[in-house]
Design a protein around this motif. Structure first.
Motif, PDB file in Angstrom:
ATOM      1  N   LYS A  16       0.683  -1.241  -0.059  1.00 46.77           N
ATOM      2  CA  LYS A  16      -0.042  -0.054   0.090  1.00 46.77           C
ATOM      3  C   LYS A  16       0.718   1.178  -0.003  1.00 46.77           C
ATOM      4  N   PHE A  17       1.651   1.367   0.856  1.00 45.78           N
ATOM      5  CA  PHE A  17       2.768   2.748   0.957  1.00 45.78           C
ATOM      6  C   PHE A  17       3.464   2.791  -0.300  1.00 45.78           C
ATOM      7  N   GLY A  18       4.070   1.484  -0.970  1.00 46.86           N
ATOM      8  CA  GLY A  18       4.731   1.604  -2.282  1.00 46.86           C
ATOM      9  C   GLY A  18       3.970   2.193  -3.318  1.00 46.86           C
ATOM     10  N   GLN A  19       2.780   1.626  -3.296  1.00 47.55           N
ATOM     11  CA  GLN A  19       2.089   2.124  -4.435  1.00 47.55           C
ATOM     12  C   GLN A  19       1.536   3.725  -4.273  1.00 47.55           C
ATOM     13  N   GLN A  20       1.252   4.124  -2.957  1.00 53.21           N
ATOM     14  CA  GLN A  20       0.864   5.454  -2.981  1.00 53.21           C
ATOM     15  C   GLN A  20       1.912   6.381  -3.231  1.00 53.21           C
ATOM     16  N   PHE A  21       3.144   5.916  -2.521  1.00 54.15           N
ATOM     17  CA  PHE A  21       4.618   6.721  -2.999  1.00 54.15           C
ATOM     18  C   PHE A  21       4.821   6.778  -4.520  1.00 54.15           C
ATOM     19  N   LEU A  22       4.710   5.874  -5.009  1.00 49.49           N
ATOM     20  CA  LEU A  22       4.838   5.688  -6.609  1.00 49.49           C
ATOM     21  C   LEU A  22       3.704   6.899  -7.198  1.00 49.49           C
ATOM     22  N   TYR A  23       2.525   6.712  -6.971  1.00 48.62           N
ATOM     23  CA  TYR A  23       1.556   7.508  -7.583  1.00 48.62           C
ATOM     24  C   TYR A  23       1.743   8.986  -7.297  1.00 48.62           C
ATOM     25  N   PHE A  24       2.284   9.042  -6.143  1.00 49.63           N
ATOM     26  CA  PHE A  24       2.513  10.602  -5.476  1.00 49.63           C
ATOM     27  C   PHE A  24       3.604  11.182  -6.395  1.00 49.63           C
ATOM     28  N   VAL A  25       4.690  10.455  -6.493  1.00 49.19           N
ATOM     29  CA  VAL A  25       5.874  10.805  -7.204  1.00 49.19           C
ATOM     30  C   VAL A  25       5.717  10.914  -8.832  1.00 49.19           C
ATOM     31  N   THR A  26       5.039   9.895  -9.631  1.00 49.39           N
ATOM     32  CA  THR A  26       4.611   9.948 -10.760  1.00 49.39           C
ATOM     33  C   THR A  26       3.766  11.268 -10.960  1.00 49.39           C
ATOM     34  N   GLY A  27       2.620  11.466  -9.955  1.00 47.71           N
ATOM     35  CA  GLY A  27       1.801  12.599 -10.343  1.00 47.71           C
ATOM     36  C   GLY A  27       2.493  13.943 -10.383  1.00 47.71           C
ATOM     37  N   ILE A  28       3.551  14.207  -9.396  1.00 45.52           N
ATOM     38  CA  ILE A  28       4.022  15.258  -9.400  1.00 45.52           C
ATOM     39  C   ILE A  28       4.958  15.513 -10.742  1.00 45.52           C
ATOM     40  N   ILE A  29       5.570  14.415 -11.264  1.00 44.76           N
ATOM     41  CA  ILE A  29       6.295  14.516 -12.648  1.00 44.76           C
ATOM     42  C   ILE A  29       5.332  14.807 -13.616  1.00 44.76           C
ATOM     43  N   LEU A  30       4.350  14.066 -13.790  1.00 39.81           N
ATOM     44  CA  LEU A  30       3.315  14.259 -14.779  1.00 39.81           C
ATOM     45  C   LEU A  30       2.597  15.555 -14.827  1.00 39.81           C
ATOM     46  N   ALA A  31       2.560  16.163 -13.731  1.00 41.40           N
ATOM     47  CA  ALA A  31       1.974  17.568 -13.552  1.00 41.40           C
ATOM     48  C   ALA A  31       2.628  18.810 -14.350  1.00 41.40           C
ATOM     49  N   ILE A  32       3.970  18.187 -14.808  1.00 43.35           N
ATOM     50  CA  ILE A  32       4.891  19.412 -15.441  1.00 43.35           C
ATOM     51  C   ILE A  32       4.560  19.269 -16.840  1.00 43.35           C
ATOM     52  N   PRO A  33       4.443  18.090 -17.705  1.00 40.85           N
ATOM     53  CA  PRO A  33       4.173  17.991 -19.110  1.00 40.85           C
ATOM     54  C   PRO A  33       2.824  18.415 -19.452  1.00 40.85           C
TER      55      PRO A  33
END
Length: 204
Positions: A16-33
């Motif tokens: 659960k923590f790993g998925q939430q962390f990956l979603y969080f990091v990916t979301g921040i990165i994808l918010a750029i382009p």
């Protein structure tokens, strides 16, 4: 059993923590382009995918977990039921895609929806394998499968987003995760369906 249960709880937390962390990091990165409209499109479609997955399972997964001596006939019956219902839901949502676009007022959403909704079918192929991993407390394998599938799909999403694919990068993330997860569940789950469909299993 205590040790196995403790290990399962630890890996469940890691999952659960790993998925939430990956979603969080990916979301921040994808918010750029990506722009907020692209993110909003997938957020809307994710609701349909989540509801469909719940309805496709129809509680049979939980019933199989609780059943002490589930047979291959039971697993195979529910496997084919899941596939059949997922195809029905996909066809319904495929037909409703233009109405979803019209209701949301977002141009081009129908095409995105029709491709994104394919994840419903792919996820259905791995539901029984996931059920068996939970039933036999194999949370280590389940955590690895979930994290690896999310990581791979997120990498593809980030690459395509920066290549200018827009909302399709998010479609790749959603669809890619469903495909990779189902493939890994088939590899590590090791269970294969028999050519059996028993109405009695569903009634039970």
């Amino acid at each position: 059993m205590k040790k196995k249960t403790l290990t399962a709880l630890i890996w469940s937390f890691v999952d659960k923590f790993g998925q939430q962390f990956l979603y969080f990091v990916t979301g921040i990165i994808l918010a750029i382009p990506l722009n907020p409209v692209d993110l909003g499109k997938m957020a809307l479609l994710a609701v349909f995918v989540a509801l469909s997955s719940i309805l496709i399972d129809s509680g049979f997964g939980s019933a199989l977990i609780r059943k002490k001596e589930a047979t291959d006939a039971d697993y195979s019956t529910i496997f084919y039921f899941n596939i059949g219902v997922s195809l029905i839901f996909y066809l319904i949502l495929f037909a409703l895609a233009p109405f979803i676009e019209s209701y949301s007022g977002v141009p081009g959403l129908a095409a995105v929806a029709r491709v994104s909704f394919l994840s419903i079918v792919f996820l259905a192929f791995g539901m029984i394998q996931q059920t068996r991993l939970i039933k036999y407390i194999q949370f280590t394998q389940l955590a690895r499968i979930n994290i690896i599938s999310l990581f791979c799909s997120s990498v593809f999403a980030v690459i395509t987003a920066f290549m200018g694919w827009g909302v399709w990068a998010l479609v790749i993330q959603s669809l890619g995760m469903a495909i990779v997860k189902s493939v890994l569940l088939w590899i590590y789950g090791r269970w294969r369906p028999k050519w059996i469909f028993r109405v009695a299993s569903m009634k039970e």
